[in-house]
Design an enzyme around this catalytic site. Structure first.
Site, mmCIF file in Angstrom:
data_model
loop_
_atom_site.group_PDB
_atom_site.id
_atom_site.type_symbol
_atom_site.label_atom_id
_atom_site.label_comp_id
_atom_site.label_asym_id
_atom_site.label_seq_id
_atom_site.Cartn_x
_atom_site.Cartn_y
_atom_site.Cartn_z
ATOM 1 N N ASN A 13 7.544 -18.966 8.988
ATOM 2 C CA ASN A 13 8.266 -19.117 7.891
ATOM 3 C C ASN A 13 9.374 -20.240 8.169
ATOM 4 O OD1 ASN A 13 9.855 -17.267 5.155
ATOM 5 N ND2 ASN A 13 8.809 -19.129 5.027
ATOM 6 N N HIS A 161 9.455 -9.128 -6.764
ATOM 7 C CA HIS A 161 8.328 -8.621 -5.881
ATOM 8 C C HIS A 161 7.346 -7.930 -6.712
ATOM 9 C CE1 HIS A 161 9.324 -10.762 -2.025
ATOM 10 N NE2 HIS A 161 10.820 -10.440 -2.493
ATOM 11 N N GLU A 210 4.220 -16.782 -1.925
ATOM 12 C CA GLU A 210 5.551 -16.933 -2.466
ATOM 13 C C GLU A 210 5.616 -17.712 -3.554
ATOM 14 O OE1 GLU A 210 8.759 -16.796 0.296
ATOM 15 O OE2 GLU A 210 7.798 -16.835 2.112
ATOM 16 N N ARG A 211 6.644 -17.147 -4.376
ATOM 17 C CA ARG A 211 6.923 -18.003 -5.635
ATOM 18 C C ARG A 211 7.564 -19.402 -5.301
ATOM 19 N NH1 ARG A 211 12.319 -15.882 -8.846
ATOM 20 N NH2 ARG A 211 12.808 -16.165 -6.397
ATOM 21 N N CYS A 219 7.091 -13.492 5.245
ATOM 22 C CA CYS A 219 8.161 -13.401 3.949
ATOM 23 C C CYS A 219 8.998 -12.164 4.248
ATOM 24 C CB CYS A 219 7.547 -13.348 2.948
ATOM 25 S SG CYS A 219 8.479 -13.100 1.315
ATOM 26 N N GLY A 220 10.359 -12.422 4.618
ATOM 27 C CA GLY A 220 11.329 -11.483 4.975
ATOM 28 C C GLY A 220 11.641 -10.443 3.669
ATOM 29 N N THR A 221 11.803 -11.060 2.701
ATOM 30 C CA THR A 221 12.167 -10.072 1.441
ATOM 31 C C THR A 221 10.886 -9.232 1.030
ATOM 32 O OG1 THR A 221 11.859 -11.943 -0.029
ATOM 33 C CG2 THR A 221 13.889 -11.446 0.781
ATOM 34 N N GLY A 222 9.516 -10.007 1.210
ATOM 35 C CA GLY A 222 8.334 -9.502 0.898
ATOM 36 C C GLY A 222 8.058 -8.219 2.008
#
Length: 278
Positions: A13, A161, A210-211, A219-222
């Site tokens: 990423n 998410h 990702e948006r 994707c870390g938050t994902g």
């Protein structure tokens, strides 16, 4: 005007990181898009801007712009690169840093092995906080996507998410269905669409549309959202190893009002200068 930048990546990423501590940086949406363009600019999933904080009890302000030029609330892989950047630049000698983001305060920590652990705060499920229209507070919601009912776990990790469990991430409709979920009418600010394959109770595979960026290598938050979803569904036990196409993260969550902890690598790729177009 020529602007110095650092190209960084966390599990593939990738980011263009800009130092706004010693200079004023105010790029327009077209300029951000050009910078992120892989053919006409430097190329990245997100542009990260390091700035002075607004609050006295915070060390830095951290702003995130997707490749489409839109500013977003949070980016987990970017947060790890952020820590590496401010340490390498000599902007701080601290190992634990308080950082102000659009999605709230986070506290990344540099570990002895060089990896970075980020306190990603407590996951949020209230529809208004995600935001998500027509929700009832349950984690699992059903979306109508082109006439097909799709069960998704809906939550916020500082950004929205929608995570679904799939038999195989290799066969998941990330590239076709992902954009449809991203722009679904029930998500007024858009959403990140996650596809989680449960390998066993301590391991998952994950792909994320990702948006504002499309599918990224990680994707870390994902990853945080997927693990939280899996734990709440009774499929996983903390900690969980999340295998993405760019590498692996470790996500830990004790449930309830405890924060989600994300651990993984960050690396500098190169530095350079970019001619800002007027």
């Amino acid at each position: 005007m020529r602007l110095r930048f650092t190209k960084m990546q966390g599990l593939g990423n990738d980011f263009v990181v800009l130092d706004g501590m010693t200079q004023r940086i105010d790029l327009s949406v077209p300029q951000l898009r050009r910078l992120a363009d892989r053919h006409f600019g430097v190329g990245c999933d997100q542009v990260l801007l390091v700035e002075k904080p607004d609050s006295a009890d915070v060390d830095f302000r951290y702003r995130i712009f997707n490749a489409d030029g839109g500013e977003v609330e949070q980016c987990g892989n970017g947060a790890r690169c952020f820590v590496q950047f401010v340490r390498d630049r000599g902007l701080t000698a601290k190992r634990v840093i308080r950082v102000e983001t659009r999605g709230g305060i986070i506290e990344p920590r540099l570990e002895d092995d060089g990896q970075v652990t980020v306190d990603m705060a407590v996951p949020r499920f209230e529809p208004a906080e995600i935001p998500y229209v027509g929700g009832n507070g349950d984690v699992v919601q059903t979306l109508d996507v082109d006439g097909v009912s799709v069960p998704v776990s809906v939550l916020s990790m500082g950004n929205p998410h929608a995570v679904q469990v799939v038999h195989s991430v290799d066969d998941a409709p990330v590239l076709t269905q992902g954009p449809r979920i991203e722009h679904h009418a029930r998500f007024p600010k858009g959403v990140n669409a996650g596809y989680m394959q449960v390998v066993d109770r301590a391991n998952i595979r994950l792909r994320v549309w990702e948006r504002g960026a499309g599918e990224t290598l990680a994707c870390g938050t994902g990853a945080c959202a997927a693990v939280v979803s899996g734990i709440l569904l009774g499929l996983l036990d903390s900690p969980v190893r999340v295998a993405t196409r760019g590498g692996a993260l470790t996500i830990a969550w004790r449930g309830g009002q405890s924060p989600v902890l994300m651990t993984g690598p960050a690396a500098t790729v190169f530095e350079g200068e970019w001619q800002v177009s007027e």
